[in-house]
Design an enzyme around this catalytic site. Structure first.
Site, PDB file in Angstrom:
ATOM      1  N   ASP A 183     -39.866 -34.102  22.643  1.00  0.00           N
ATOM      2  CA  ASP A 183     -38.976 -33.638  23.712  1.00  0.00           C
ATOM      3  C   ASP A 183     -39.597 -32.498  24.515  1.00  0.00           C
ATOM      4  O   ASP A 183     -39.939 -32.643  25.684  1.00  0.00           O
ATOM      5  CB  ASP A 183     -37.656 -33.157  23.110  1.00  0.00           C
ATOM      6  N   VAL A 237     -34.850 -43.339  23.603  1.00  0.00           N
ATOM      7  CA  VAL A 237     -35.706 -42.638  22.636  1.00  0.00           C
ATOM      8  C   VAL A 237     -35.263 -41.188  22.459  1.00  0.00           C
ATOM      9  O   VAL A 237     -34.937 -40.513  23.431  1.00  0.00           O
ATOM     10  CB  VAL A 237     -37.184 -42.687  23.116  1.00  0.00           C
ATOM     11  N   ASN A 297     -34.003 -37.618  33.066  1.00  0.00           N
ATOM     12  CA  ASN A 297     -34.454 -38.268  31.819  1.00  0.00           C
ATOM     13  C   ASN A 297     -33.323 -39.119  31.237  1.00  0.00           C
ATOM     14  O   ASN A 297     -33.047 -39.083  30.050  1.00  0.00           O
ATOM     15  CB  ASN A 297     -34.960 -37.243  30.791  1.00  0.00           C
ATOM     16  N   ARG A 348     -21.826 -34.276  34.843  1.00  0.00           N
ATOM     17  CA  ARG A 348     -20.592 -35.046  35.065  1.00  0.00           C
ATOM     18  C   ARG A 348     -19.366 -34.132  34.984  1.00  0.00           C
ATOM     19  O   ARG A 348     -19.250 -33.345  34.033  1.00  0.00           O
ATOM     20  CB  ARG A 348     -20.468 -36.143  34.010  1.00  0.00           C
ATOM     21  N   GLU A 379     -36.314 -37.472  20.026  1.00  0.00           N
ATOM     22  CA  GLU A 379     -37.469 -36.749  19.484  1.00  0.00           C
ATOM     23  C   GLU A 379     -38.209 -37.476  18.348  1.00  0.00           C
ATOM     24  O   GLU A 379     -39.398 -37.769  18.432  1.00  0.00           O
ATOM     25  CB  GLU A 379     -36.991 -35.374  18.984  1.00  0.00           C
ATOM     26  N   GLY A 431     -59.502 -29.251  12.523  1.00  0.00           N
ATOM     27  CA  GLY A 431     -60.779 -28.977  13.178  1.00  0.00           C
ATOM     28  C   GLY A 431     -61.946 -29.076  12.205  1.00  0.00           C
ATOM     29  O   GLY A 431     -61.813 -29.597  11.102  1.00  0.00           O
ATOM     30  N   GLY A 432     -63.076 -28.549  12.621  1.00  0.00           N
ATOM     31  CA  GLY A 432     -64.289 -28.672  11.817  1.00  0.00           C
ATOM     32  C   GLY A 432     -64.426 -27.631  10.733  1.00  0.00           C
ATOM     33  O   GLY A 432     -65.408 -27.628   9.983  1.00  0.00           O
ATOM     34  N   GLN A 433     -63.472 -26.715  10.627  1.00  0.00           N
ATOM     35  CA  GLN A 433     -63.550 -25.659   9.608  1.00  0.00           C
ATOM     36  C   GLN A 433     -62.450 -25.902   8.582  1.00  0.00           C
ATOM     37  O   GLN A 433     -61.287 -25.979   8.959  1.00  0.00           O
ATOM     38  CB  GLN A 433     -63.326 -24.282  10.249  1.00  0.00           C
ATOM     39  N   GLN A 485     -32.849 -32.655  25.706  1.00  0.00           N
ATOM     40  CA  GLN A 485     -33.883 -31.630  25.541  1.00  0.00           C
ATOM     41  C   GLN A 485     -35.130 -31.789  26.415  1.00  0.00           C
ATOM     42  O   GLN A 485     -35.634 -30.811  26.963  1.00  0.00           O
ATOM     43  CB  GLN A 485     -34.328 -31.580  24.063  1.00  0.00           C
ATOM     44  N   SER A 486     -35.652 -33.023  26.530  1.00  0.00           N
ATOM     45  CA  SER A 486     -36.975 -33.150  27.172  1.00  0.00           C
ATOM     46  C   SER A 486     -36.929 -32.713  28.640  1.00  0.00           C
ATOM     47  O   SER A 486     -37.735 -31.872  29.067  1.00  0.00           O
ATOM     48  CB  SER A 486     -37.476 -34.594  27.070  1.00  0.00           C
TER      49      SER A 486
HETATM   50  N1  COA Z   1     -22.215 -38.938  37.191  1.00  0.00           N
HETATM   51  C1  COA Z   1     -21.958 -40.197  36.820  1.00  0.00           C
HETATM   52  N2  COA Z   1     -22.609 -40.826  35.832  1.00  0.00           N
HETATM   53  C2  COA Z   1     -23.560 -40.120  35.188  1.00  0.00           C
HETATM   54  C3  COA Z   1     -23.893 -38.800  35.522  1.00  0.00           C
HETATM   55  C4  COA Z   1     -23.164 -38.208  36.578  1.00  0.00           C
HETATM   56  N3  COA Z   1     -23.404 -36.960  36.972  1.00  0.00           N
HETATM   57  N4  COA Z   1     -24.878 -38.374  34.711  1.00  0.00           N
HETATM   58  C5  COA Z   1     -25.148 -39.388  33.888  1.00  0.00           C
HETATM   59  N5  COA Z   1     -24.377 -40.442  34.165  1.00  0.00           N
HETATM   60  C6  COA Z   1     -24.384 -41.756  33.515  1.00  0.00           C
HETATM   61  C7  COA Z   1     -25.682 -42.479  33.661  1.00  0.00           C
HETATM   62  O1  COA Z   1     -25.816 -43.027  34.929  1.00  0.00           O
HETATM   63  C8  COA Z   1     -25.564 -43.511  32.560  1.00  0.00           C
HETATM   64  O2  COA Z   1     -24.747 -44.563  33.004  1.00  0.00           O
HETATM   65  P1  COA Z   1     -25.151 -46.138  32.902  1.00  0.00           P
HETATM   66  O3  COA Z   1     -25.457 -46.365  31.460  1.00  0.00           O
HETATM   67  O4  COA Z   1     -23.895 -46.814  33.360  1.00  0.00           O
HETATM   68  O5  COA Z   1     -26.297 -46.370  33.779  1.00  0.00           O
HETATM   69  C9  COA Z   1     -24.759 -42.778  31.503  1.00  0.00           C
HETATM   70  O6  COA Z   1     -24.236 -41.610  32.131  1.00  0.00           O
HETATM   71  C10 COA Z   1     -25.481 -42.323  30.247  1.00  0.00           C
HETATM   72  O7  COA Z   1     -26.842 -42.024  30.418  1.00  0.00           O
HETATM   73  P2  COA Z   1     -27.883 -42.311  29.267  1.00  0.00           P
HETATM   74  O8  COA Z   1     -29.172 -41.716  29.688  1.00  0.00           O
HETATM   75  O9  COA Z   1     -27.878 -43.776  28.953  1.00  0.00           O
HETATM   76  O10 COA Z   1     -27.271 -41.471  28.051  1.00  0.00           O
HETATM   77  P3  COA Z   1     -27.250 -41.816  26.479  1.00  0.00           P
HETATM   78  O11 COA Z   1     -26.540 -40.653  25.862  1.00  0.00           O
HETATM   79  O12 COA Z   1     -26.715 -43.158  26.186  1.00  0.00           O
HETATM   80  O13 COA Z   1     -28.807 -41.806  26.050  1.00  0.00           O
HETATM   81  C11 COA Z   1     -30.981 -40.827  25.705  1.00  0.00           C
HETATM   82  C12 COA Z   1     -29.467 -40.597  25.805  1.00  0.00           C
HETATM   83  C13 COA Z   1     -31.642 -39.482  25.602  1.00  0.00           C
HETATM   84  C14 COA Z   1     -31.301 -41.679  24.472  1.00  0.00           C
HETATM   85  C15 COA Z   1     -31.459 -41.561  26.998  1.00  0.00           C
HETATM   86  O14 COA Z   1     -31.020 -40.844  28.109  1.00  0.00           O
HETATM   87  C16 COA Z   1     -32.971 -41.746  27.067  1.00  0.00           C
HETATM   88  O15 COA Z   1     -33.566 -42.579  26.387  1.00  0.00           O
HETATM   89  N6  COA Z   1     -33.625 -40.950  27.924  1.00  0.00           N
HETATM   90  C17 COA Z   1     -35.045 -41.064  28.178  1.00  0.00           C
HETATM   91  C18 COA Z   1     -35.860 -40.484  27.085  1.00  0.00           C
HETATM   92  C19 COA Z   1     -35.517 -39.061  26.778  1.00  0.00           C
HETATM   93  O16 COA Z   1     -35.583 -38.193  27.612  1.00  0.00           O
HETATM   94  N7  COA Z   1     -35.213 -38.826  25.524  1.00  0.00           N
HETATM   95  C20 COA Z   1     -35.151 -37.496  24.986  1.00  0.00           C
HETATM   96  C21 COA Z   1     -33.868 -36.891  25.098  1.00  0.00           C
HETATM   97  S1  COA Z   1     -34.053 -35.261  24.482  1.00  0.00           S
END
Ligand code: COA
Length: 414
Positions: free
Chosen positions: A168, A137, A96, A38, A139, A246-248, A17-18
């Site tokens: 997010d 992290v 992100n 991907r 939301e 706020g102040g009100q 989302q973010s």
């Molecule tokens: N081709 C190949 N690999 C890809 C890819 C692509 N097009 N797109 C993503 N990947 C891989 C990444 O490189 C990563 O691989 P690695 O772990 O080997 O380095 C993997 O996919 C997964 O990415 P990740 O971000 O770790 O996903 P997750 O589902 O485990 O975590 C979050 C999700 C949101 C918790 C994490 O991305 C995060 O903390 N993001 C930052 C904070 C944030 O934006 N949070 C709010 C989300 S709304």
């Protein structure tokens, strides 16, 4: 009329989302947003909370309008070569992922600058540098770590998260501002730069008034909080129920029908300048003569009683009748509007704040359009792309021949 960000190319590596909130905003302003996903999988939200089986979810479709989708496996050699071309082709890259994911793919900030020194590279992470920088992290984690949850909720109850996605979408908004600021800076520096926004920081920025109150606490009780005058204050900004930030003084009061309608409530702010009219409207003119009531300071110890009296009156009227009576008296107030009411509100459709778009598989769906209106650069809100819908088109733009594209496909890179 031209679009404000026409000609800006965004390499969109965002998911969930973010990040997608940020790039959708830039797309509405006219940037060409190339969403990299991907192959065969795509953004995980395509398949999350699906209301129709096998159809891109509303979670995805409402956060990815106006974008183009390119499938690319950036962990393959072919994929890395195409990704390098994309970095050369674009102005801004947004991601992100969990901390370090792009570095692990081989695309560090140093490497990106070598490929394209004008690239603006923007990231959302959960935390900034410090003890939690490597954490993933979502939301509600951000709401809890950014000060929102500790200051939200009823006074003697548990911390609460809010339905507004301040961690997010709030951080996505902050990031979008960072990106356009860096784009502006690039017009005279001719160089890109790194833009980072931590969700904890974004939430704390939105909780600024609560840090204000933290410091006020050192000088006495927070007189507008429901804990005043009889409750106790600890050493940190407490939860304050529905009291005004706020102040009100303000509070949510019941309206006619509250017994069966969970949204038959209205928020009323007893702004000092409009207090006379409010007191008269509810039949409490005597407050205006009574020294216990006739100044804002005198009223502070009686806020609970005051809102009880206001509520006796509002319970005899619908929330819209209360609005009709109080608005001409300049009393700030707002009905609690349900999502159903908002979805059906004609004025929000007229302004493009709620938009119906047509999706080739899902059919028609509602989305929230661009809340930021520019007089000379209107935003046309379009549907989200299907997974890989624009892969061939984008690869051709990068100069790849049909044969090159086929080779990359058979190598599993796209
Ligand atoms: N081709 C190949 N690999 C890809 C890819 C692509 N097009 N797109 C993503 N990947 C891989 C990444 O490189 C990563 O691989 P690695 O772990 O080997 O380095 C993997 O996919 C997964 O990415 P990740 O971000 O770790 O996903 P997750 O589902 O485990 O975590 C979050 C999700 C949101 C918790 C994490 O991305 C995060 O903390 N993001 C930052 C904070 C944030 O934006 N949070 C709010 C989300 S709304």
């Amino acid at each position: 009329m031209s679009k404000a960000l026409e000609g800006v190319k965004i390499l969109d590596m965002t998911h969930v989302q973010s990040g997608p909130t940020c790039t959708q905003l830039l797309a509405w302003f006219g940037a060409d947003v190339i969403k990299v996903e991907r192959p065969g999988v795509g953004d995980a939200t395509r398949g999350q909370l699906q209301d129709i089986p096998e159809v891109d979810s509303l979670y995805f479709t409402m956060l990815n309008g106006n974008k183009r989708s390119l499938t690319l496996n950036t962990k393959t050699d072919d994929g890395k070569a195409i990704f390098t071309k994309l970095i050369q082709y674009c102005d801004v890259m947004v991601e992100n992922f969990a901390p370090g994911a792009l570095d692990r793919m081989g695309f560090t900030w140093e490497r990106i600058q070598e490929i394209n020194p004008r690239m603006i590279y923007a990231s959302v992470k959960g935390f900034g540098p410090g003890p939690y920088e490597d954490c993933k992290v979502y939301e509600n984690v951000a709401q809890c770590t950014g000060g929102a949850a500790s200051t939200t909720g009823e006074i003697d109850s548990v911390p609460l998260v809010t339905g507004a996605q301040i961690g997010d979408s709030g951080t996505g908004l902050h990031l979008a501002l960072g990106i356009v600021t860096a784009l502006f800076h690039r017009t005279h520096s001719d160089k890109g730069q790194r833009v980072t926004c931590a969700m904890q920081d974004g939430v704390l920025n939105l909780c600024r008034v609560k840090l204000r109150d933290q410091q006020r606490l050192a000088h006495g009780p927070l007189t507008e909080y429901p804990q005043f005058p009889n409750g106790t204050f600890g050493d940190a900004t407490p939860r304050a129920g529905n009291s005004s930030g706020g102040g009100q003084p303000g509070w949510i009061v019941k309206c006619k029908g509250w017994e069966t309608d969970p949204d038959a409530y209205i928020y009323i702010i007893t702004q000092a300048a409009a207090f006379d009219g409010l007191a008269k409207a509810i039949g409490h003119e005597y407050w205006l003569e009574d020294p216990e009531w006739n100044t804002p300071k005198a009223r502070l110890p009686h806020l609970e009683k005051m809102f009880d009296e206001i509520e006796k009156w509002t319970m005899t009227k619908t929330k819209f009748e209360v609005m009709e009576i109080l608005n001409p008296l300049n009393v700030p107030c707002g009905p609690i509007l349900s999502m159903k009411e908002l979805a059906e509100e004609p004025s929000l459709r007229d302004t493009g704040t709620i938009v119906e778009v047509d999706h080739p598989v899902r059919g028609k769906y509602l989305t929230v359009g661009n809340p930021i209106k520019l007089s000379d650069s209107p935003a046309d809100v379009d549907r989200s792309p299907l997974l890989g819908e624009h892969t061939d088109e984008i690869l051709k733009e990068l100069g790849m021949s049909a044969a090159d594209i086929e080779t990359s496909k058979s190598a599993g890179a796209v």
